[in-house]
Design an enzyme around this catalytic site. Structure first.
Site, short mmCIF file in Angstrom:
data_model
loop_
_atom_site.label_atom_id
_atom_site.label_comp_id
_atom_site.label_asym_id
_atom_site.label_seq_id
_atom_site.Cartn_x
_atom_site.Cartn_y
_atom_site.Cartn_z
N ASP A 1 0.68 -1.26 -0.04
CA ASP A 1 -0.16 0.08 0.13
C ASP A 1 0.72 1.22 -0.09
O ASP A 1 0.33 2.35 -0.24
CB ASP A 1 -1.00 -0.09 1.49
CG ASP A 1 -2.17 -0.49 1.23
OD1 ASP A 1 -2.76 -0.60 -0.21
OD2 ASP A 1 -2.80 -1.13 1.88
C1 GLC Z 1 -0.83 2.73 5.86
C2 GLC Z 1 -0.07 1.50 6.39
C3 GLC Z 1 -0.31 0.54 5.51
C4 GLC Z 1 -1.58 0.19 5.35
C5 GLC Z 1 -2.44 1.48 4.82
C6 GLC Z 1 -3.79 1.10 4.67
O1 GLC Z 1 -0.43 3.26 4.64
O2 GLC Z 1 1.31 2.02 6.42
O3 GLC Z 1 0.48 -0.45 6.18
O4 GLC Z 1 -1.79 -0.96 4.45
O5 GLC Z 1 -2.21 2.55 5.58
O6 GLC Z 1 -4.51 2.17 4.23
C1 GLC Z 2 -1.37 -3.43 5.49
C2 GLC Z 2 -2.75 -3.70 4.71
C3 GLC Z 2 -2.67 -4.51 3.37
C4 GLC Z 2 -1.33 -4.23 2.87
C5 GLC Z 2 -0.30 -4.08 3.71
C6 GLC Z 2 1.08 -3.79 2.99
O1 GLC Z 2 -1.38 -4.60 6.31
O2 GLC Z 2 -3.91 -3.91 5.33
O3 GLC Z 2 -3.69 -4.55 2.52
O4 GLC Z 2 -1.06 -5.07 1.75
O5 GLC Z 2 -0.34 -3.18 4.65
O6 GLC Z 2 1.19 -2.60 2.73
#
Ligand code: GLC
Ligand code: GLC
Length: 826
Positions: free
Chosen positions: A487
């Protein structure tokens, strides 16, 4: 150091002191009513949606960290001395303390001054309420007169509004009290048709519903005036902060134990039958009264608790293993399966780290959570697949999140996370392999929940595949969009405004950022779907899918291989990321895992080289970090990943979700010792001894462990709600223990690590129970070897696929030999 221990027999983690490094929590409920409870009774409750139907109030990020809970007070009515049997909120001294977190329940027991209180918190199966079953014992040689207070603070339903809109909320709180039961009915007069109730089995001394009256001015929950005084005042809340507080007065003979039950519940009335009498403003309680009475009958709570235990027996019996490795066995048989249930239910919505206000159910998250859950309750997995698919867009893309209550896609977050649709394919494939229910592919499912757009699920899967194929970049690799699995790798975002969301802010136009990760994921998904098409006799569609997968592999071969490992992506300008040519972020874990899982590089030595690079560059004693070197400054072209200080989260943290991909890759590459080694580095039970470093619960996975660049290397964060749960379950059970559901049978493909001479497993599959034993053909020589002989119900079978049961309800004995084939009398 440890703060407790596992009680494997009872499937409990026993916490032996209240001051754990962080609150160590558990979940109550697994259907519609849920609660979070810490080892000191902090936490909150909600019905279905942690934001929109919050029953009790919780103050985030407080000191102590968890404030707001299911608080009991025990008062010695002779001396006036009082304390919390769960330690918080009075934080007084206790002579004994023990918290046991179990499957859907928590008990907290303590004693002080000879009075012991042992309280079991749980949600009875099938009910939308929770029980606090307290047993109060007098260990003194003389009679004792005590009061037990049970309290909660109501949330005015919408947890976000409750924490912000005080100018309105201080005027709207309303309660009713009837027959000693407290009813919370804020906004019931208008558009809500639900209310909460808080009851007590003892009605000896009364109630309070006004927080001001109960706590007194300038006092917190640590020293309520009503408790200090020993007398509750029967207050009725008008606005401000409605609470529920009951006082039970107990005279205990020496050695006597009494039971008191507190019950908090949620109820709804039909919109046109809310009031009794009609036209009044009084809640119609005709349905809820008998329900409350029934739950408070003697024996009811114990019977419900027994039923809860039976339910968990049944769920966990779906797969039980005996490998001899206590950390693997205990996680797979109990805690990891349990965590998979919790992540399936709650996605990323409500934990100590997810506020229950922000994120709903993730499309990507929920589809992956299903991978570790589907064997336990397949019918619920089916339902989830259909719900998730209904939030898919006509383009084949998907809303990134949806709301649990409405099941609608979340517009605020929107779509454009280009990996999302492929995960749906993996989830459906897992469901089909588990159940054989091909009928689901014909189930009509709308797009974007719009009536009239229903198409068979099959069509959704086809569009999911085409979504990727329609969005290929200059190297023939999938365009990344807002982000892929990671993400925080936001290659089109270029955000320079503080506070802007990296995920949802307007992307810069014209980017060609591509993802090698999505390429690997696509190959995996296309091949899964091809196998399903073949199974159904759809050769042309299967051919199309296999060809698309082959083309994608060719694109990875040409542009995704860096020389010693797989590249991660190409940025907005077409420059490689995750390449030796970069200064930082030279190697990322994700493409090594997913490409090898997709079979890329397994037959030409590249997989082995990539795995070596991971071991040399990314592996630490606390797990495998996400990338190296970590980014030392914020870079516009990379987005959120470079916003984190080095070693945390996606910037070189041990993002545990990705580690099982490497375990699977190691197993596929024939190195079970490597797989087990990685498995044990992040296995919470194996980390129990270093709880002072790990800090999170030793019985569930955390999303992240600080990486080697972080000053707090080894410290975990964000426990419970993480894709780590499902993927570790998959890695341990399907690739180390090696038992995989397939369309035509149960694959027995263990990769025994050194020292594992024999393993046993019981697997419920397609209505039958497979009792499996796997042995080395010749002791000590099986390492890395495959099954060479399979005997099913006494008959030898070619290959390693135990066939489907001929009829349900049968027991199937499976014996597998690993390594050098030997003759065996059968
Ligand atoms: C933030 C977190 C990430 C997560 C995302 C969800 O970027 O660091 O881990 O997946 O929020 O929106
Ligand atoms: C968080 C989010 C997931 C994403 C991950 C890596 O765990 O929930 O959707 O893949 O972060 O960013």
């Amino acid at each position: 150091m440890r703060y407790g221990h596992f009680d494997d027999e009872r499937r409990e983690y026993v916490i032996s002191r209240p001051d754990t490094p962080l609150p160590w929590i558990n979940y109550l409920g697994s259907e519609d009513y849920f609660g979070i409870i810490s080892n000191t009774a902090g936490g909150y409750s909600f019905y279905r949606d942690a934001r929109l139907r919050r029953l009790t109030r919780y103050r985030y990020n407080n000191a102590p960290l968890d404030l707001g809970g299911r608080y009991l007070y025990l008062r010695d009515d002779e001396t006036g001395e009082y304390w919390s049997p769960s330690w918080q909120p009075t934080v007084g001294e206790l002579d004994e303390y023990e918290c046991r977190h179990g499957m859907g329940y928590t008990t907290i027991a303590s004693s002080r001054a000879g009075i012991r209180v042992d309280t079991r918190f749980f949600v009875p199966p099938g009910e939308t309420l929770e029980i606090w079953h307290a047993r109060i014992s007098n260990g003194r040689p003389v009679p004792a007169q005590v009061s037990l207070f049970g309290t909660i603070e109501f949330c005015l339903w919408d947890a976000q509004d409750d924490a912000t809109n005080f100018q309105r909320n201080y005027s709207i709180g309303e309660v009713e009290v009837e027959d000693g039961v407290i009813y919370h009915k804020t906004e019931y007069r208008e558009r809500r048709d639900h209310f909460a109730f808080f009851a007590c089995s003892e009605r000896s001394a009364g109630f309070d519903t006004s927080r001001d009256a109960f706590l007194g001015p300038y006092r917190g929950w640590d020293r309520p005036i009503a408790v200090e005084r020993g007398a509750i005042s029967g207050s009725i809340a008008h606005g401000w902060q409605p609470i529920g507080a009951h006082q039970a007065k107990l005279d205990l003979a020496p050695g006597e134990t009494r039971e008191v039950i507190f019950m908090l519940g949620y109820a709804e009335n039909p919109t046109d039958a809310k009031f009794d009498p009609p036209g009044s403003q009084t809640i119609d309680k005709r349905h809820v009264r008998p329900l409350i009475a029934r739950q408070l009958e003697p024996g009811a709570a114990d019977a419900a608790f027994t039923a809860l235990g039976r339910r968990w027996d049944e769920w966990l019996e779906a797969l039980q293993v005996e490998t001899g490795n206590e950390h693997l066995d205990r996680m797979v048989n109990v805690w990891n399966a349990y965590q998979c249930m919790v992540t399936f239910n709650l996605s990323r919505s409500a934990s100590l780290y997810e506020s229950g206000i922000g994120r709903g159910m993730g499309f990507r998250d929920s589809t992956q959570d299903l991978l570790g859950f589907v064997h336990m309750v397949p019918v619920r997995a089916r339902e989830r697949i259909l719900d998730v698919a209904a939030t898919q867009l006509p383009t084949g893309g998907a809303y990134h999140q949806f709301q649990p209550l409405t099941k609608r896609g979340n517009n605020a977050v929107g779509s454009g996370f280009n990996d999302d649709p492929a995960w749906l394919v993996l989830a459906v494939a897992a469901y089909l392999k588990e159940t054989g229910d091909l009928g689901i592919l014909d189930a009509p499912v709308p797009y974007d929940n719009a009536p009239g757009t229903e198409r068979p699920l099959d069509d959704h899967l086809r569009r999911a595949i085409d979504y990727t194929l329609d969005r290929l970049g200059p190297h023939g690799l999938p365009l990344i969009g807002r982000a892929d699995w990671n993400d925080c790798l936001n290659l089109n975002c270029f955000s320079d405004t503080p506070g802007e969301s990296f995920q949802t802010t307007q992307n810069r136009e014209g980017g060609v950022a591509e993802s090698v990760f999505i390429a690997g994921l696509f190959v995996l998904a296309a091949n899964e779907l091809a196998a399903i098409a073949e199974h159904r006799g759809g050769a042309p569609e299967a051919g199309r899918l296999r060809a698309a997968a082959t083309d994608m592999v060719a694109a990875v071969d040409a542009h995704g291989w860096d020389g010693e490992w797989f590249r991660r992506a190409y940025d907005f300008f077409g420059e490689p990321i995750g390449s030796a040519a970069n200064d930082e972020g030279q190697i990322f874990i994700e493409p090594q895992g997913i490409c090898i899982m997709a079979g890329i590089g397994l037959d030409d030595g590249r997989a082995g080289r990539a795995l070596t690079a991971v071991r040399e560059r990314l592996a630490t004693p606390h797990g495998i970090v996400l990338q190296q070197p970590a980014f030392s400054d914020y870079q516009l072209r990379l987005g959120e990943i470079s916003s984190y200080p080095p070693g945390y989260k996606e910037n070189g943290g041990i993002f545990c979700h990705t580690n099982p991909w490497l375990m699977i890759a190691e197993a596929m590459a024939g190195n079970p010792d490597g797989a087990l080694d990685y498995y044990l580095r992040i296995n919470p039970s194996a980390r129990e001894e270093i709880s002072e470093i790990h800090r999170c619960e030793p019985y569930v996975y955390a999303q992240m462990i600080a990486g080697r660049d972080a000053p707090t290397h080894g410290e975990a964060k964000n426990s419970w709600l993480t894709g780590t749960a499902a993927w570790n379950f998959v890695a341990a059970t399907q690739w180390i223990v090696g038992i995989r559901a397939e369309l035509d049978g149960l694959r027995i493909d263990p990769r025994l690590p050194a020292g594992w001479g024999e393993i046993r497993a019981t697997r419920r599959f397609r209505g039958a129970t497979y009792r499996i034993v796997v042995r080395e053909a010749v002791a000590g020589v099986a390492r890395g070897g495959r099954v060479t002989r399979l005997v099913v119900n006494g008959s030898a079978i070619d290959g390693n696929l135990a066939p489907l049961p001929s009829e349900p309800g049968t027991d199937i004995e499976v014996e597998a030999l690993i390594g050098a084939p030997v003759e065996m009398a059968s």
